[in-house]
Design an enzyme around this catalytic site. Structure first.
Site, PDB file in Angstrom:
ATOM      1  N   PHE A  11      21.144  10.791  11.451  1.00 19.85           N
ATOM      2  CA  PHE A  11      21.648  11.301  12.726  1.00 19.85           C
ATOM      3  C   PHE A  11      23.084  11.779  12.543  1.00 19.85           C
ATOM      4  O   PHE A  11      23.973  11.476  13.300  1.00 19.85           O
ATOM      5  CB  PHE A  11      21.551  10.192  13.789  1.00 19.85           C
ATOM      6  CG  PHE A  11      21.567  10.686  15.204  1.00 19.85           C
ATOM      7  CD1 PHE A  11      20.635  11.614  15.648  1.00 19.85           C
ATOM      8  CD2 PHE A  11      22.507  10.225  16.115  1.00 19.85           C
ATOM      9  CE1 PHE A  11      20.635  12.067  16.955  1.00 19.85           C
ATOM     10  CE2 PHE A  11      22.526  10.670  17.426  1.00 19.85           C
ATOM     11  CZ  PHE A  11      21.580  11.599  17.846  1.00 19.85           C
ATOM     12  N   THR A  96      18.672  12.605   5.846  1.00 19.28           N
ATOM     13  CA  THR A  96      19.629  11.688   5.209  1.00 19.28           C
ATOM     14  C   THR A  96      20.388  12.423   4.101  1.00 19.28           C
ATOM     15  O   THR A  96      19.969  13.505   3.665  1.00 19.28           O
ATOM     16  CB  THR A  96      18.889  10.462   4.623  1.00 19.28           C
ATOM     17  OG1 THR A  96      17.937  10.914   3.669  1.00 19.28           O
ATOM     18  CG2 THR A  96      18.200   9.667   5.712  1.00 19.28           C
ATOM     19  N   GLY A 206      34.769  25.336   8.496  1.00 22.14           N
ATOM     20  CA  GLY A 206      33.642  24.403   8.476  1.00 22.14           C
ATOM     21  C   GLY A 206      32.490  24.900   7.604  1.00 22.14           C
ATOM     22  O   GLY A 206      31.388  24.353   7.654  1.00 22.14           O
ATOM     23  N   GLU A 209      32.601  21.986   2.518  1.00 21.18           N
ATOM     24  CA  GLU A 209      32.822  20.549   2.724  1.00 21.18           C
ATOM     25  C   GLU A 209      34.262  20.199   2.347  1.00 21.18           C
ATOM     26  O   GLU A 209      34.867  20.896   1.513  1.00 21.18           O
ATOM     27  CB  GLU A 209      31.909  19.756   1.773  1.00 21.18           C
ATOM     28  CG  GLU A 209      30.444  19.967   1.968  1.00 21.18           C
ATOM     29  CD  GLU A 209      29.896  19.192   3.148  1.00 21.18           C
ATOM     30  OE1 GLU A 209      30.516  18.199   3.552  1.00 21.18           O
ATOM     31  OE2 GLU A 209      28.852  19.602   3.667  1.00 21.18           O
ATOM     32  N   LYS A 224      18.527  23.827  -5.385  1.00 16.19           N
ATOM     33  CA  LYS A 224      17.625  24.639  -4.561  1.00 16.19           C
ATOM     34  C   LYS A 224      16.683  25.465  -5.446  1.00 16.19           C
ATOM     35  O   LYS A 224      15.491  25.588  -5.166  1.00 16.19           O
ATOM     36  CB  LYS A 224      18.437  25.563  -3.648  1.00 16.19           C
ATOM     37  CG  LYS A 224      19.111  24.827  -2.496  1.00 16.19           C
ATOM     38  CD  LYS A 224      20.058  25.739  -1.762  1.00 16.19           C
ATOM     39  CE  LYS A 224      20.790  25.035  -0.630  1.00 16.19           C
ATOM     40  NZ  LYS A 224      21.989  25.745  -0.198  1.00 16.19           N
TER      41      LYS A 224
HETATM   42  N1  LIG Z   1      25.015  20.218   6.881  1.00 16.93           N
HETATM   43  C1  LIG Z   1      24.235  21.282   6.696  1.00 16.93           C
HETATM   44  O1  LIG Z   1      24.494  22.394   7.208  1.00 16.93           O
HETATM   45  C2  LIG Z   1      22.966  21.151   5.866  1.00 16.93           C
HETATM   46  C3  LIG Z   1      22.127  22.274   5.703  1.00 16.93           C
HETATM   47  C4  LIG Z   1      20.920  22.119   5.004  1.00 16.93           C
HETATM   48  C5  LIG Z   1      20.573  20.885   4.459  1.00 16.93           C
HETATM   49  N2  LIG Z   1      21.445  19.821   4.599  1.00 16.93           N
HETATM   50  C6  LIG Z   1      21.009  18.529   4.073  1.00 16.93           C
HETATM   51  O2  LIG Z   1      20.662  17.716   5.204  1.00 16.93           O
HETATM   52  C7  LIG Z   1      20.951  16.354   4.928  1.00 16.93           C
HETATM   53  C8  LIG Z   1      21.809  15.789   6.043  1.00 16.93           C
HETATM   54  O3  LIG Z   1      23.055  16.493   6.066  1.00 16.93           O
HETATM   55  P1  LIG Z   1      24.181  16.162   7.155  1.00 16.93           P
HETATM   56  O4  LIG Z   1      25.212  17.186   6.964  1.00 16.93           O
HETATM   57  O5  LIG Z   1      23.549  15.962   8.475  1.00 16.93           O
HETATM   58  O6  LIG Z   1      24.690  14.717   6.616  1.00 16.93           O
HETATM   59  P2  LIG Z   1      25.578  13.658   7.383  1.00 16.93           P
HETATM   60  O7  LIG Z   1      26.313  14.296   8.512  1.00 16.93           O
HETATM   61  O8  LIG Z   1      26.352  12.916   6.332  1.00 16.93           O
HETATM   62  O9  LIG Z   1      24.511  12.626   8.043  1.00 16.93           O
HETATM   63  C9  LIG Z   1      23.742  11.755   7.267  1.00 16.93           C
HETATM   64  C10 LIG Z   1      22.979  10.814   8.192  1.00 16.93           C
HETATM   65  O10 LIG Z   1      22.119  10.003   7.385  1.00 16.93           O
HETATM   66  C11 LIG Z   1      22.228   8.644   7.829  1.00 16.93           C
HETATM   67  N3  LIG Z   1      21.883   7.746   6.741  1.00 16.93           N
HETATM   68  C12 LIG Z   1      22.533   7.501   5.588  1.00 16.93           C
HETATM   69  N4  LIG Z   1      21.876   6.594   4.851  1.00 16.93           N
HETATM   70  C13 LIG Z   1      20.776   6.242   5.577  1.00 16.93           C
HETATM   71  C14 LIG Z   1      19.704   5.334   5.386  1.00 16.93           C
HETATM   72  N5  LIG Z   1      19.613   4.579   4.283  1.00 16.93           N
HETATM   73  N6  LIG Z   1      18.745   5.227   6.352  1.00 16.93           N
HETATM   74  C15 LIG Z   1      18.817   5.983   7.492  1.00 16.93           C
HETATM   75  N7  LIG Z   1      19.805   6.863   7.722  1.00 16.93           N
HETATM   76  C16 LIG Z   1      20.776   6.988   6.789  1.00 16.93           C
HETATM   77  C17 LIG Z   1      23.671   8.493   8.297  1.00 16.93           C
HETATM   78  O11 LIG Z   1      23.760   7.353   9.145  1.00 16.93           O
HETATM   79  P3  LIG Z   1      25.077   6.995  10.052  1.00 16.93           P
HETATM   80  O12 LIG Z   1      25.116   8.023  11.168  1.00 16.93           O
HETATM   81  O13 LIG Z   1      24.804   5.632  10.549  1.00 16.93           O
HETATM   82  O14 LIG Z   1      26.243   7.096   9.116  1.00 16.93           O
HETATM   83  C18 LIG Z   1      23.869   9.839   9.004  1.00 16.93           C
HETATM   84  O15 LIG Z   1      23.397   9.735  10.327  1.00 16.93           O
HETATM   85  C19 LIG Z   1      21.616  16.318   3.555  1.00 16.93           C
HETATM   86  O16 LIG Z   1      20.662  15.931   2.610  1.00 16.93           O
HETATM   87  C20 LIG Z   1      22.074  17.750   3.317  1.00 16.93           C
HETATM   88  O17 LIG Z   1      22.069  18.094   1.942  1.00 16.93           O
HETATM   89  C21 LIG Z   1      22.601  19.927   5.295  1.00 16.93           C
END
Ligand SMILES: NC(=O)c1ccc[n+]([C@@H]2O[C@H](COP(=O)([O-])OP(=O)(O)OC[C@H]3O[C@@H](n4cnc5c(N)ncnc54)[C@H](OP(=O)(O)O)[C@@H]3O)[C@@H](O)[C@H]2O)c1
Length: 343
Positions: A11, A96, A206, A209, A224
């Site tokens: 989330f 995640t 933004g 990272e 990818k």
């Molecule tokens: N950001 C982008 O634009 C983008 C685009 C494409 C793909 N992605 C991929 O999408 C994924 C998520 O990216 P994000 O940017 O949303 O990451 P993020 O903001 O760091 O969020 C990660 C989430 O995963 C949760 N988490 C971590 N360990 C966990 C576990 N063991 N069990 C359940 N939940 C867990 C965290 O919990 P807490 O909230 O409690 O910390 C957090 O809610 C990544 O793999 C990334 O490579 C991202």
């Protein structure tokens, strides 16, 4: 009418964008696909939440608080196992973090979901880049699907294009600009900025990272490309076999030299083989593109991919939002494509 049970794991930026999108598109999916997308639970590291249906989160009363973190419903007692047991089968949406060394927590989440009979839709790349063959075999044995559009350039259709639009055509090679951060930096450098300034600007907007290493060192593109190649070509290429050269610290003179030659500099992921006898190779590195190369016009944080085929010629797509909402839209697309009747 079909009810689709959804458990959202993660989330953060993408998970929240997916949560918002499900609310926004609930009625659209009901009207256009006859699908009732029912969010049954959300899990994150800090806790979990059990929902009766998407209707609950759509109700204004539920959002008396705008601050999702402070919702009283977050508890620590509900596990993924509990949610998988509680509802009829459906789809687990994995948002995640990506860990390319261990594949966790995604690997355990995906395995558990598949073993309990749930489809998996993922934005996370780690588990698939390390254990794709094992997880896909498990899914196959249970007649389930793993869909990973969100992990393979998100809103840009890469896997779907290869799997559906190119059915029957043999893929001869694939090239892609698959990382928005690198492409943004190279585009701005071509407009006169130094690497440092272009990176700072990307971070300020933004796009990049705070720690951009995974992107600028080329690993995101490599991951990818490996996911795309392994699913579309049936290969089992390991990340350790990929030659990876990123753009970290690239000198302004290199970009200027490319311009003097009338070319465009791009970070390219490539998948090719020298001939039919030889194995497929994946490489990531700088490519000098002629201005008539279809991907030379992919600028800023945009991405693009081109497939070379035996019967259809080359086919390229470009664009697609490179942000959490674009990734969430790719997750939603995968869910719809698993369940839609009008295939
Ligand atoms: N950001 C982008 O634009 C983008 C685009 C494409 C793909 N992605 C991929 O999408 C994924 C998520 O990216 P994000 O940017 O949303 O990451 P993020 O903001 O760091 O969020 C990660 C989430 O995963 C949760 N988490 C971590 N360990 C966990 C576990 N063991 N069990 C359940 N939940 C867990 C965290 O919990 P807490 O909230 O409690 O910390 C957090 O809610 C990544 O793999 C990334 O490579 C991202």
């Amino acid at each position: 009418m079909e009810k689709v049970n959804i458990i959202l794991v993660g989330f953060g930026r993408v998970g929240r964008a997916f949560f918002d999108l499900i609310k926004e598109k609930y009625d659209y999916c009901r009207k256009n696909y006859d699908l009732y997308l029912e969010l049954r639970g959300i899990l994150r590291e800090k806790g979990s939440i059990l929902l009766t249906s998407t209707r609950k989160v759509l109700s204004p009363a539920y959002f008396a608080t705008e601050d999702l973190d402070s919702l009283a419903d977050w508890v620590s007692a509900i596990s993924l196992d509990d949610l998988l047991e509680e509802f009829d089968k459906g789809v687990v949406v994995d948002c995640t973090p990506t860990n390319i060394s261990t594949g966790e927590p995604s690997y355990s989440i995906m395995k558990k979901a598949l073993e309990k009979g749930w489809h998996v839709v993922t934005a996370s790349k780690g588990a698939l880049v390390l254990k794709s063959a094992e997880l896909r075999e498990l899914a196959r044995s249970k007649n389930l699907m793993i869909k990973a559009s969100g992990a393979t350039a998100a809103a840009l259709p890469t896997l779907d294009l290869g799997l559906y639009a190119l059915a029957g055509a043999e893929i001869l090679a694939i090239e892609g600009i698959l990382n928005g951060t690198c492409n943004y930096i190279l585009t701005r450098m071509a407009e006169g900025l130094t690497y440092k300034k272009a990176l700072e600007e990307a971070q300020h907007k933004g796009i990049a990272e705070p720690n951009p290493s995974y992107d600028v060192e080329g690993w995101d593109t490599a991951v990818k490309m490996v996911l795309i190649a392994n699913q579309l070509l049936g290969t089992d290429i390991k990340l350790s076999e990929v030659t990876v050269r990123g753009i970290k610290g690239i000198n302004k003179e290199v970009v200027e030299k490319a311009q003097r030659l009338g070319k465009t500099l791009k970070l390219f992921g490539k998948c090719y083989r020298e001939n039919y006898e030889l194995p497929w190779k994946v490489e990531v590195g700088l490519a000098l593109l002629d201005h008539n190369h279809p991907l030379s016009q992919v600028n800023g944080s945009n991405k693009g991919i081109i497939f070379y085929t035996d019967t259809m010629g080359w086919i390229a797509v470009m664009g697609g939002k490179s942000n959490p909402r674009g990734a969430a839209a790719a997750l939603l697309k995968d869910i719809i494509n698993i369940y839609r009747k009008n295939q």
